[in-house]
Design a protein around this motif. Sequence first.
Motif, PDB file in Angstrom:
ATOM      1  N   GLN A  58     -44.683  33.620 -51.222  1.00 50.90           N
ATOM      2  CA  GLN A  58     -44.639  32.188 -50.882  1.00 50.90           C
ATOM      3  C   GLN A  58     -45.758  31.432 -51.606  1.00 50.90           C
ATOM      4  O   GLN A  58     -45.555  30.312 -52.070  1.00 50.90           O
ATOM      5  CB  GLN A  58     -44.766  32.004 -49.361  1.00 50.90           C
ATOM      6  N   ILE A  65     -44.380  25.189 -57.705  1.00 50.83           N
ATOM      7  CA  ILE A  65     -44.033  23.776 -57.469  1.00 50.83           C
ATOM      8  C   ILE A  65     -45.152  22.873 -58.001  1.00 50.83           C
ATOM      9  O   ILE A  65     -44.905  21.874 -58.680  1.00 50.83           O
ATOM     10  CB  ILE A  65     -43.794  23.514 -55.963  1.00 50.83           C
ATOM     11  N   GLN A  79     -35.861  27.158 -41.151  1.00 51.16           N
ATOM     12  CA  GLN A  79     -36.723  26.933 -42.319  1.00 51.16           C
ATOM     13  C   GLN A  79     -36.279  25.683 -43.075  1.00 51.16           C
ATOM     14  O   GLN A  79     -37.084  24.947 -43.610  1.00 51.16           O
ATOM     15  CB  GLN A  79     -36.727  28.148 -43.268  1.00 51.16           C
ATOM     16  N   GLN A  80     -34.978  25.444 -43.098  1.00 51.30           N
ATOM     17  CA  GLN A  80     -34.498  24.298 -43.873  1.00 51.30           C
ATOM     18  C   GLN A  80     -34.242  23.051 -43.022  1.00 51.30           C
ATOM     19  O   GLN A  80     -34.526  21.941 -43.450  1.00 51.30           O
ATOM     20  CB  GLN A  80     -33.235  24.686 -44.651  1.00 51.30           C
ATOM     21  N   ASN A 112     -37.678  20.370 -47.508  1.00 55.36           N
ATOM     22  CA  ASN A 112     -37.367  19.941 -48.873  1.00 55.36           C
ATOM     23  C   ASN A 112     -37.120  18.446 -49.000  1.00 55.36           C
ATOM     24  O   ASN A 112     -37.094  17.925 -50.117  1.00 55.36           O
ATOM     25  CB  ASN A 112     -36.226  20.775 -49.447  1.00 55.36           C
ATOM     26  N   ASN A 134     -50.022  22.181 -50.023  1.00 59.20           N
ATOM     27  CA  ASN A 134     -49.068  23.281 -49.803  1.00 59.20           C
ATOM     28  C   ASN A 134     -49.663  24.609 -50.299  1.00 59.20           C
ATOM     29  O   ASN A 134     -49.625  25.628 -49.605  1.00 59.20           O
ATOM     30  CB  ASN A 134     -47.772  22.942 -50.574  1.00 59.20           C
ATOM     31  N   PHE A 179     -46.085  23.812 -42.309  1.00 57.33           N
ATOM     32  CA  PHE A 179     -44.965  24.631 -42.791  1.00 57.33           C
ATOM     33  C   PHE A 179     -45.504  25.815 -43.594  1.00 57.33           C
ATOM     34  O   PHE A 179     -45.010  26.937 -43.496  1.00 57.33           O
ATOM     35  CB  PHE A 179     -44.048  23.768 -43.667  1.00 57.33           C
ATOM     36  N   GLY A 235     -42.543  28.678 -43.790  1.00 56.46           N
ATOM     37  CA  GLY A 235     -42.404  28.942 -45.223  1.00 56.46           C
ATOM     38  C   GLY A 235     -42.485  30.425 -45.523  1.00 56.46           C
ATOM     39  O   GLY A 235     -41.482  31.079 -45.841  1.00 56.46           O
ATOM     40  N   TYR A 280     -39.558  34.716 -45.320  1.00 53.77           N
ATOM     41  CA  TYR A 280     -39.418  35.835 -46.267  1.00 53.77           C
ATOM     42  C   TYR A 280     -39.989  37.129 -45.689  1.00 53.77           C
ATOM     43  O   TYR A 280     -39.438  38.206 -45.886  1.00 53.77           O
ATOM     44  CB  TYR A 280     -40.095  35.487 -47.604  1.00 53.77           C
ATOM     45  N   GLN A 292     -30.113  30.403 -45.463  1.00 52.74           N
ATOM     46  CA  GLN A 292     -31.273  29.542 -45.772  1.00 52.74           C
ATOM     47  C   GLN A 292     -30.978  28.633 -46.963  1.00 52.74           C
ATOM     48  O   GLN A 292     -31.241  27.426 -46.923  1.00 52.74           O
ATOM     49  CB  GLN A 292     -32.478  30.464 -46.019  1.00 52.74           C
ATOM     50  N   ASN A 338     -30.616  24.558 -47.318  1.00 52.09           N
ATOM     51  CA  ASN A 338     -31.340  23.764 -48.315  1.00 52.09           C
ATOM     52  C   ASN A 338     -30.386  22.784 -49.002  1.00 52.09           C
ATOM     53  O   ASN A 338     -30.672  21.584 -49.108  1.00 52.09           O
ATOM     54  CB  ASN A 338     -31.955  24.739 -49.343  1.00 52.09           C
TER      55      ASN A 338
END
Length: 475
Positions: free
Chosen positions: A149, A156, A266-267, A272, A304, A367, A372, A376, A399, A403
């Motif tokens: 993560q 990003i 998560q989504q 997002n 983040n 998150f 986040g 996983y 997931q 998204n």
Amino acid sequence: MSFASQKSGSKASMGYMIMVAALAALSGLLFGYDTGVISGALLLIKKQFALSAKAQEYIVTSVLFGAVFGTAISGWLGEKFGRKNIIIAAAFIFAIGGLFSAFSPDANSLIIGRIFLGIAVGVAACIAPLYISEASPDKMRGSMVFLFQLAITIGILAANLVDLTFVNVTEGWRWMIGLSVVPALILWLGMIGMPESPRWLVSKNRLDEAKAILVRLRNTAEVQQELSEIQASFQEQQNQKISWLELFAPRLRMPLILGLGLGVFQQFTGINTVIYYAPTILQSAGFNSDSWSILSSVGVTLVNVLATVVSVLLVDRCGRRPLLLVGLVGMTVSMGLMGFVFQSAGHLTEIMKIAAVGSLMLYVASFAISLGPLFYLIVSEIYPLSIRAKAVSAMNVVQWSGNVIVSFTFLSLAQSIGFSASFWLFGLVSAVAWLFFFWQLPETKGRSLEEIESSWLKKPNQGAEQPLAVTAGVR
Ligand code: BGC
């Protein structure tokens, strides 16, 4: 062995394990980069190819659709060909897809290139955390998988910075997209020298290789007990004929519901909307200058990364439950605040502007320590080895579909009910998620994957491990 040499031995094994995990986590960096780079690249692409709004949407979402497909096939691939080989294959697709997209002569070839990138993203999102989880010693499994993560968040951020660098360069979008080929090549070449997952090797009855790899990973010859436990647990699953469909059997109901909950929440808690649309959100609140809103969104992606670093350090100390529950409180509160601030959108005072950026940052940080990375980690921990890859792939399909749905509908949702109500809605979903995990999430910190699977599979009178029942406290 003396105490001193034991200590340096464990340091050496830690170093090697961190290298294995960090290299596999590079696929997370590519995931973050390829999903994040498009927002800036699009500004240039749409001018060069004179794109309609529809065509732009296809270019943005092609990666997401590719990822849903990639996650759907990755379970089968990972089980059949091994975790390591599939990460190598994903790296190859990342490299080819990056080159193909960067040199695209028109929008259609760009869409095809990005679908390939998406397939690699989907495969990597399933198999890399699974590979890391299966290779790690129990005590550091959390932080090792969290590196994946962390790599997503760095990807990003890197994408944002590269976008800023090339935004004024002619055909700069080709650089923005093409630069991802560099980490893809590193991942590809690096993974060739990495070990296969010892657990996957056991599942293929390649015991000598599994043992040799465990010796290397743990830096000790005393791996027989760990190997025997993996073998015994897998044998038991063979005896019980655990098949793919078993995922829906009553005894695996808890991990099934938990995995679905992690994927959905998560989504649907809205991450997002912030990651993909932060500049749009800020502009709609009254941030009139482009550079202010882009810089604020770089700030949000930096937060983040930093919060994820904190979570890497905490997860094996505090455990999964505290992180998730604290993070969800933060997400609920910050979404509530955002809803409040956005009620006055358009005529925000300076203080309220700071509150808007601050609450976006609080939300992202919350998150980053919870849903986040924990999605996983936990889905790679809770399923029996014989169906693990397929189960992880199914939860990733959920997931990624989430998204697609949220990113596709967010702007229309905001148009119809307003930003303020949309944020309150995400805040409400976060509160429901808190309740769900409070009742459903067991603590898996420090437990071996075999202990976790046997807690679902053994009947109470078979001398099973303590079942991973959930109570309010730390378990
Ligand atoms: C999620 C992505 C999200 C990213 C943000 C990941 O865990 O799966 O959808 O964009 O975190 O950091």
